[in-house]
Design a protein around this motif. Structure first.
Motif, PDB file in Angstrom:
ATOM      1  N   UNK A 234       0.864  -1.338   0.035  1.00  0.00           N
ATOM      2  CA  UNK A 234       0.015   0.066  -0.078  1.00  0.00           C
ATOM      3  C   UNK A 234       0.911   1.394  -0.182  1.00  0.00           C
ATOM      4  N   UNK A 235       0.612   2.283  -0.830  1.00  0.00           N
ATOM      5  CA  UNK A 235       1.145   3.552  -0.824  1.00  0.00           C
ATOM      6  C   UNK A 235       0.516   4.403   0.308  1.00  0.00           C
ATOM      7  N   UNK A 236       1.619   4.986   1.182  1.00  0.00           N
ATOM      8  CA  UNK A 236       1.172   5.923   2.341  1.00  0.00           C
ATOM      9  C   UNK A 236       1.521   7.326   2.083  1.00  0.00           C
ATOM     10  N   UNK A 237       0.546   8.029   2.127  1.00  0.00           N
ATOM     11  CA  UNK A 237       0.729   9.476   2.160  1.00  0.00           C
ATOM     12  C   UNK A 237       0.663  10.345   3.324  1.00  0.00           C
ATOM     13  N   UNK A 238       1.417  11.448   3.385  1.00  0.00           N
ATOM     14  CA  UNK A 238       1.352  12.196   4.551  1.00  0.00           C
ATOM     15  C   UNK A 238       0.544  13.353   4.481  1.00  0.00           C
ATOM     16  N   UNK A 239      -0.345  13.767   5.270  1.00  0.00           N
ATOM     17  CA  UNK A 239      -1.232  14.772   5.530  1.00  0.00           C
ATOM     18  C   UNK A 239      -1.307  15.610   6.550  1.00  0.00           C
ATOM     19  N   UNK A 240      -1.668  16.936   6.654  1.00  0.00           N
ATOM     20  CA  UNK A 240      -1.826  17.717   7.866  1.00  0.00           C
ATOM     21  C   UNK A 240      -2.997  17.275   8.473  1.00  0.00           C
ATOM     22  N   UNK A 241      -3.092  17.377   9.808  1.00  0.00           N
ATOM     23  CA  UNK A 241      -4.414  17.425  10.653  1.00  0.00           C
ATOM     24  C   UNK A 241      -5.585  17.727  10.182  1.00  0.00           C
ATOM     25  N   UNK A 242      -5.594  19.218   9.596  1.00  0.00           N
ATOM     26  CA  UNK A 242      -6.426  20.114   9.017  1.00  0.00           C
ATOM     27  C   UNK A 242      -7.185  19.290   7.904  1.00  0.00           C
ATOM     28  N   UNK A 243      -6.474  18.300   7.049  1.00  0.00           N
ATOM     29  CA  UNK A 243      -7.194  17.803   6.044  1.00  0.00           C
ATOM     30  C   UNK A 243      -7.878  16.275   6.472  1.00  0.00           C
ATOM     31  N   UNK A 244      -7.898  16.004   8.009  1.00  0.00           N
ATOM     32  CA  UNK A 244      -8.431  14.890   8.417  1.00  0.00           C
ATOM     33  C   UNK A 244      -9.288  15.379   9.744  1.00  0.00           C
ATOM     34  N   UNK A 245     -10.372  16.027   9.424  1.00  0.00           N
ATOM     35  CA  UNK A 245     -10.782  16.891  10.979  1.00  0.00           C
ATOM     36  C   UNK A 245     -11.562  15.606  11.527  1.00  0.00           C
ATOM     37  N   UNK A 246     -11.411  15.698  12.959  1.00  0.00           N
ATOM     38  CA  UNK A 246     -12.158  14.841  14.049  1.00  0.00           C
ATOM     39  C   UNK A 246     -12.978  15.698  14.872  1.00  0.00           C
ATOM     40  N   UNK A 247     -13.854  15.054  15.423  1.00  0.00           N
ATOM     41  CA  UNK A 247     -14.697  15.821  16.750  1.00  0.00           C
ATOM     42  C   UNK A 247     -13.932  16.322  17.885  1.00  0.00           C
ATOM     43  N   UNK A 248     -12.889  15.435  18.156  1.00  0.00           N
ATOM     44  CA  UNK A 248     -11.777  16.051  19.311  1.00  0.00           C
ATOM     45  C   UNK A 248     -10.790  16.328  18.577  1.00  0.00           C
ATOM     46  N   UNK A 249     -10.168  17.524  19.135  1.00  0.00           N
ATOM     47  CA  UNK A 249      -8.819  17.869  18.704  1.00  0.00           C
ATOM     48  C   UNK A 249      -7.753  17.151  19.360  1.00  0.00           C
ATOM     49  N   UNK A 250      -6.616  16.773  18.657  1.00  0.00           N
ATOM     50  CA  UNK A 250      -5.415  16.296  19.329  1.00  0.00           C
ATOM     51  C   UNK A 250      -4.287  17.173  19.407  1.00  0.00           C
ATOM     52  N   UNK A 251      -3.467  16.757  20.513  1.00  0.00           N
ATOM     53  CA  UNK A 251      -2.185  17.561  20.683  1.00  0.00           C
ATOM     54  C   UNK A 251      -1.442  17.300  19.614  1.00  0.00           C
ATOM     55  N   UNK A 252      -0.718  18.388  19.071  1.00  0.00           N
ATOM     56  CA  UNK A 252       0.383  18.408  17.957  1.00  0.00           C
ATOM     57  C   UNK A 252       1.406  17.724  18.375  1.00  0.00           C
ATOM     58  N   UNK A 253       1.997  18.025  19.538  1.00  0.00           N
ATOM     59  CA  UNK A 253       3.236  17.411  20.144  1.00  0.00           C
ATOM     60  C   UNK A 253       3.063  16.913  21.514  1.00  0.00           C
ATOM     61  N   UNK A 254       3.312  15.815  21.825  1.00  0.00           N
ATOM     62  CA  UNK A 254       3.087  15.008  22.905  1.00  0.00           C
ATOM     63  C   UNK A 254       3.831  13.933  23.339  1.00  0.00           C
TER      64      UNK A 254
END
Length: 281
Positions: A234-254
């Motif tokens: 499978x090909x794996x692409x990297x995307x920003x969080x803004x392209x994959x919105x979720x109901x709960x925000x996630x910490x960018x660095x933890x």
């Protein structure tokens, strides 16, 4: 013989503790699912604890549906805060050793360096708020307890990122994974062993500790490692969080700093790739 109660017995960490318990027959292990220890019914929970009468509690049970928690705040706080408060009170009043599991989601993700146990907390979703409230309740009611914050937990048991990515890589020709959330995964088997090592140690030092595998990666890089060990095409692409919105925000660095737990308990923490490889064997 000391009696150990493990809550959340069917979860990832509870399941890994169950596997390891075979190596520690010097304890009487009680693995309690939600029917034996009911974290969302506090009256029943108190009765259950009094019936079991453990010497040690490993509180691995939690409400962990991060996105659903946004709509189920009351339930999340009942399980992650009020039940923890009750367990901590019971532990304190009955001289019971308590290890409680918490999360990197107590942080807001604004740090640029690995977070130690004294780093300021500021959760950005309901799940994180409920877990932080549980930490405070735990220490307030049982100052002798140990809290372990962990991150990105996976295992061959239960539902987790690794198993989801494995399934998607077998179903699809390409997938996209967020590349701007940074941390480190935790193999639940490693964390389970660390908890037992603390119990086996003669050194009980209360307070908050961090534990995850070594390494600093994004979810995208984690997916690439899963692809490597699974031999997927499978090909794996990297995307920003803004392209994959979720109901709960996630910490960018933890990313968690593990110096304290390594120093006090002399733990050898594996690199995330070594532990991921073990899961695939």
């Amino acid at each position: 013989m000391k009696k150990i109660l493990v809550t959340g017995a069917n979860g990832q960490l509870g399941s890994e503790l169950n596997v390891l318990s075979m190596n520690y027959p010097n304890y009487q292990w009680i693995f309690a699912d939600r029917t034996k220890v009911t974290l969302d019914n506090l009256d029943l929970l108190n009765t259950q604890l009094e019936s079991i009468q453990p010497n040690i509690i490993l509180n691995c049970g939690a409400y962990t549906a991060v996105d659903k928690a946004e709509a189920e705040k009351e339930l999340a706080f009942t399980i992650n805060n009020l039940a923890v408060e009750l367990i901590a009170k019971y532990a304190s009043e009955n001289n019971v050793k308590l290890i409680h599991i918490s999360t990197d989601y107590v942080f807001d993700g604004s740090s640029a360096i690995a977070l130690n146990e004294e780093a300021p907390t500021n959760p950005i979703n309901v799940y994180g708020e409920s877990k932080l409230a549980g930490e405070i309740a735990c220490l307030n009611n049982c100052p002798d307890s140990i809290i372990i914050r962990t991150s990105w937990v996976y295992s061959k048991f239960g539902n987790n990122f690794v198993k989801t990515i494995q399934r998607l890589m077998q179903e699809r020709e390409s997938i996209n994974v967020v590349n701007d959330q940074i941390g480190s995964p935790t193999y639940a088997a490693d964390l389970a062993q660390a908890m037992i090592d603390i119990l086996e140690s003669s050194n009980w030092v209360p307070g908050i500790y961090n534990y995850s595998n070594e390494g600093e990666i994004s979810w995208y890089e984690f997916a690439l490692s899963i692809k490597e060990f699974g031999g997927y095409n499978c090909n794996v692409g990297g995307i920003p969080s803004s392209s994959y919105p979720t109901p709960a925000k996630r910490p960018e660095f933890s990313l968690l700093d593990k110096k304290k737990i390594k120093a006090i308990y002399n733990l050898n923490i594996p690199n995330y790739k070594d532990s991921l490889r073990k899961m695939f064997i």
